[in-house]
Structures are given as C-alpha cells and as structure tokens.
Scaffold this motif. Structure first.
Motif, PDB file in Angstrom:
ATOM      1  N   MET A 183       0.815  -1.199   0.000  1.00  0.00           N
ATOM      2  CA  MET A 183       0.000   0.000   0.000  1.00  0.00           C
ATOM      3  C   MET A 183       0.859   1.263   0.000  1.00  0.00           C
ATOM      4  O   MET A 183       0.410   2.287  -0.466  1.00  0.00           O
ATOM      5  CB  MET A 183      -0.939   0.003   1.208  1.00  0.00           C
ATOM      6  N   LEU A 184       2.069   1.188   0.538  1.00  0.00           N
ATOM      7  CA  LEU A 184       2.967   2.334   0.509  1.00  0.00           C
ATOM      8  C   LEU A 184       3.270   2.735  -0.925  1.00  0.00           C
ATOM      9  O   LEU A 184       3.275   3.914  -1.265  1.00  0.00           O
ATOM     10  CB  LEU A 184       4.265   2.008   1.259  1.00  0.00           C
ATOM     11  N   PHE A 185       3.472   1.738  -1.799  1.00  0.00           N
ATOM     12  CA  PHE A 185       3.721   1.993  -3.211  1.00  0.00           C
ATOM     13  C   PHE A 185       2.556   2.761  -3.829  1.00  0.00           C
ATOM     14  O   PHE A 185       2.753   3.724  -4.561  1.00  0.00           O
ATOM     15  CB  PHE A 185       3.939   0.669  -3.960  1.00  0.00           C
ATOM     16  N   VAL A 186       1.359   2.321  -3.534  1.00  0.00           N
ATOM     17  CA  VAL A 186       0.173   2.955  -4.099  1.00  0.00           C
ATOM     18  C   VAL A 186       0.113   4.417  -3.678  1.00  0.00           C
ATOM     19  O   VAL A 186      -0.082   5.308  -4.502  1.00  0.00           O
ATOM     20  CB  VAL A 186      -1.110   2.209  -3.670  1.00  0.00           C
ATOM     21  N   GLY A 187       0.289   4.672  -2.404  1.00  0.00           N
ATOM     22  CA  GLY A 187       0.222   6.045  -1.914  1.00  0.00           C
ATOM     23  C   GLY A 187       1.305   6.937  -2.473  1.00  0.00           C
ATOM     24  O   GLY A 187       1.038   8.061  -2.904  1.00  0.00           O
ATOM     25  N   LEU A 188       2.521   6.439  -2.467  1.00  0.00           N
ATOM     26  CA  LEU A 188       3.637   7.270  -2.925  1.00  0.00           C
ATOM     27  C   LEU A 188       3.654   7.442  -4.437  1.00  0.00           C
ATOM     28  O   LEU A 188       3.677   8.562  -4.939  1.00  0.00           O
ATOM     29  CB  LEU A 188       4.967   6.679  -2.459  1.00  0.00           C
ATOM     30  N   VAL A 189       3.655   6.340  -5.150  1.00  0.00           N
ATOM     31  CA  VAL A 189       3.814   6.417  -6.599  1.00  0.00           C
ATOM     32  C   VAL A 189       2.542   6.920  -7.279  1.00  0.00           C
ATOM     33  O   VAL A 189       2.578   7.860  -8.071  1.00  0.00           O
ATOM     34  CB  VAL A 189       4.262   5.057  -7.176  1.00  0.00           C
ATOM     35  N   CYS A 190       1.421   6.303  -6.964  1.00  0.00           N
ATOM     36  CA  CYS A 190       0.176   6.687  -7.627  1.00  0.00           C
ATOM     37  C   CYS A 190      -0.327   8.032  -7.134  1.00  0.00           C
ATOM     38  O   CYS A 190      -0.821   8.840  -7.916  1.00  0.00           O
ATOM     39  CB  CYS A 190      -0.874   5.608  -7.438  1.00  0.00           C
ATOM     40  N   GLY A 191      -0.211   8.283  -5.840  1.00  0.00           N
ATOM     41  CA  GLY A 191      -0.650   9.564  -5.302  1.00  0.00           C
ATOM     42  C   GLY A 191       0.181  10.722  -5.824  1.00  0.00           C
ATOM     43  O   GLY A 191      -0.350  11.701  -6.343  1.00  0.00           O
ATOM     44  N   VAL A 192       1.485  10.616  -5.712  1.00  0.00           N
ATOM     45  CA  VAL A 192       2.370  11.679  -6.198  1.00  0.00           C
ATOM     46  C   VAL A 192       2.271  11.788  -7.724  1.00  0.00           C
ATOM     47  O   VAL A 192       2.237  12.889  -8.280  1.00  0.00           O
ATOM     48  CB  VAL A 192       3.829  11.430  -5.750  1.00  0.00           C
ATOM     49  N   GLY A 193       2.175  10.647  -8.386  1.00  0.00           N
ATOM     50  CA  GLY A 193       2.019  10.666  -9.850  1.00  0.00           C
ATOM     51  C   GLY A 193       0.758  11.390 -10.276  1.00  0.00           C
ATOM     52  O   GLY A 193       0.761  12.153 -11.256  1.00  0.00           O
ATOM     53  N   GLY A 194      -0.328  11.187  -9.540  1.00  0.00           N
ATOM     54  CA  GLY A 194      -1.573  11.880  -9.856  1.00  0.00           C
ATOM     55  C   GLY A 194      -1.461  13.380  -9.662  1.00  0.00           C
ATOM     56  O   GLY A 194      -1.963  14.160 -10.476  1.00  0.00           O
ATOM     57  N   VAL A 195      -0.786  13.796  -8.604  1.00  0.00           N
ATOM     58  CA  VAL A 195      -0.597  15.228  -8.346  1.00  0.00           C
ATOM     59  C   VAL A 195       0.188  15.866  -9.489  1.00  0.00           C
ATOM     60  O   VAL A 195      -0.199  16.909 -10.033  1.00  0.00           O
ATOM     61  CB  VAL A 195       0.127  15.467  -7.001  1.00  0.00           C
ATOM     62  N   ILE A 196       1.284  15.237  -9.875  1.00  0.00           N
ATOM     63  CA  ILE A 196       2.121  15.785 -10.948  1.00  0.00           C
ATOM     64  C   ILE A 196       1.374  15.775 -12.278  1.00  0.00           C
ATOM     65  O   ILE A 196       1.362  16.771 -13.009  1.00  0.00           O
ATOM     66  CB  ILE A 196       3.451  15.003 -11.035  1.00  0.00           C
ATOM     67  N   ALA A 197       0.734  14.656 -12.585  1.00  0.00           N
ATOM     68  CA  ALA A 197      -0.025  14.560 -13.842  1.00  0.00           C
ATOM     69  C   ALA A 197      -1.152  15.588 -13.869  1.00  0.00           C
ATOM     70  O   ALA A 197      -1.427  16.194 -14.915  1.00  0.00           O
ATOM     71  CB  ALA A 197      -0.583  13.148 -14.013  1.00  0.00           C
ATOM     72  N   LEU A 217      -6.901  -1.824  -9.120  1.00  0.00           N
ATOM     73  CA  LEU A 217      -7.978  -0.830  -9.165  1.00  0.00           C
ATOM     74  C   LEU A 217      -7.793   0.252  -8.106  1.00  0.00           C
ATOM     75  O   LEU A 217      -8.062   1.435  -8.356  1.00  0.00           O
ATOM     76  CB  LEU A 217      -9.332  -1.530  -8.993  1.00  0.00           C
ATOM     77  N   THR A 218      -7.308  -0.121  -6.942  1.00  0.00           N
ATOM     78  CA  THR A 218      -7.043   0.858  -5.890  1.00  0.00           C
ATOM     79  C   THR A 218      -5.929   1.809  -6.311  1.00  0.00           C
ATOM     80  O   THR A 218      -6.015   3.020  -6.075  1.00  0.00           O
ATOM     81  CB  THR A 218      -6.678   0.153  -4.566  1.00  0.00           C
ATOM     82  N   ALA A 219      -4.896   1.277  -6.949  1.00  0.00           N
ATOM     83  CA  ALA A 219      -3.797   2.131  -7.431  1.00  0.00           C
ATOM     84  C   ALA A 219      -4.309   3.125  -8.464  1.00  0.00           C
ATOM     85  O   ALA A 219      -3.986   4.319  -8.404  1.00  0.00           O
ATOM     86  CB  ALA A 219      -2.686   1.259  -8.015  1.00  0.00           C
ATOM     87  N   ALA A 220      -5.114   2.665  -9.395  1.00  0.00           N
ATOM     88  CA  ALA A 220      -5.661   3.556 -10.421  1.00  0.00           C
ATOM     89  C   ALA A 220      -6.568   4.610  -9.803  1.00  0.00           C
ATOM     90  O   ALA A 220      -6.513   5.798 -10.164  1.00  0.00           O
ATOM     91  CB  ALA A 220      -6.412   2.748 -11.479  1.00  0.00           C
ATOM     92  N   THR A 221      -7.393   4.189  -8.853  1.00  0.00           N
ATOM     93  CA  THR A 221      -8.285   5.140  -8.175  1.00  0.00           C
ATOM     94  C   THR A 221      -7.476   6.187  -7.427  1.00  0.00           C
ATOM     95  O   THR A 221      -7.786   7.385  -7.495  1.00  0.00           O
ATOM     96  CB  THR A 221      -9.221   4.393  -7.198  1.00  0.00           C
TER      97      THR A 221
END
Length: 159
Positions: free
Chosen positions: A1-15, A61-65
């Motif tokens: 879950m750390l991966f999801v928060g860091l990579v997907c969360g930060v990636g979403g902010v930047i994107a 799906l959680t990572a994408a969300t």
C-alpha cells in the motif's frame, strides 16, 4: 500500500498539474476540467475496487483510483485563483482548504462508520465514491462556466 500512496498519489498530483496547465492553454477552465474528468474517471474504477474481492485486481484498481483522485491536488489552487480577484487569493485559498476539511475530512469518518454499521465497510465507502462523482460534475460545470465566460488563466492579466 505504501507503493500505491507514494507512486500513484504523487504521480496523480504531478499529472494533474501538467494536464491542468495544458488544458488551460487550449481554453479557459482547463484546470477545473482536469479535476472534474479525473474525478469522473475515478468513480467507476473506485466502485469496481470496492466491489472486487480478489487481492490483485483490488490492488490494481485501488492504485488507479488513488492516481485519479490525487489529480485534483495539482490544479486545485489554480482553480481557486482563477475564480476570485487576485487581491483575495490567500483568503480564498484558506477558505477553500477550510471548506474541504470541514465538509469532507471531518464529516466522512462518522458518515462512513454509521453506514458501515448498517452494511459493510466496502458498501459504506461507496458514499465517498458518490461524493467524488458529485465533485467531478461540479468541477466540469465550473470549467464550462469559465470557458463560456472567457476567464483568463492564472498568472495573466485581464485589464
């Protein structure tokens, strides 16, 4: 879950920041449109995540969300700045942050908990998905309003 928060969360902010800036160069309201579309894309993906039992599809799906729901962080400050007079920018940012925390962060746990007591956690969290969907619609309406009004993008003058 750390991966999801860091990579997907930060990636979403930047994107989200990049997408909002690119869309705003094309027409007024691009920042709001980036937020609205990302929220609307997140709704079916988040719903599927909450209703999926196998672990691997749930994680994907959680990572994408997480990615799509993080997009708003990039362009949201620009939307607030675009909607008000520059001399009130700091006050408007403060009111916006206060509003999202009072209306969202403080009310969500008791509402979700109350719903979970009457069903289950997955179904209770669907109430958050409904809120994200409503948010997406509202941001798309803001984008449409800005486009129709010919609002000037943040950082440019409208003298």
């Amino acid at each position: 879950m750390l991966f999801v928060g860091l990579v997907c969360g930060v990636g979403g902010v930047i994107a989200g920041g990049y997408a909002g800036d690119r869309l705003t160069k094309r027409a007024p309201g691009g920042h709001a449109l980036a937020i609205g579309l990302s929220m609307l894309v997140a709704v079916p993906i988040g719903t599927a995540a909450l209703l999926t039992m196998p672990k691997v599809p749930f994680m994907v799906l959680t990572a994408a969300t997480t990615f799509f729901l993080s997009v708003y962080n990039g362009p949201s400050a620009a939307v607030v700045d675009e909607l008000g007079p520059p001399q009130f920018a700091a006050t408007l940012q403060a009111v916006f942050l206060f509003g999202i925390h009072v209306l969202g962060n403080s009310s969500a746990p008791p509402v979700v908990g109350w719903l979970a007591d009457r069903s289950n956690v997955s179904h209770a969290l669907l109430s958050a998905i409904v809120a994200f969907g409503l948010s997406g619609v509202l941001f798309c309406l803001v984008a449409r309003r800005q486009r129709l009004a010919g609002a000037t993008p943040a950082g440019s003058s409208s003298a």
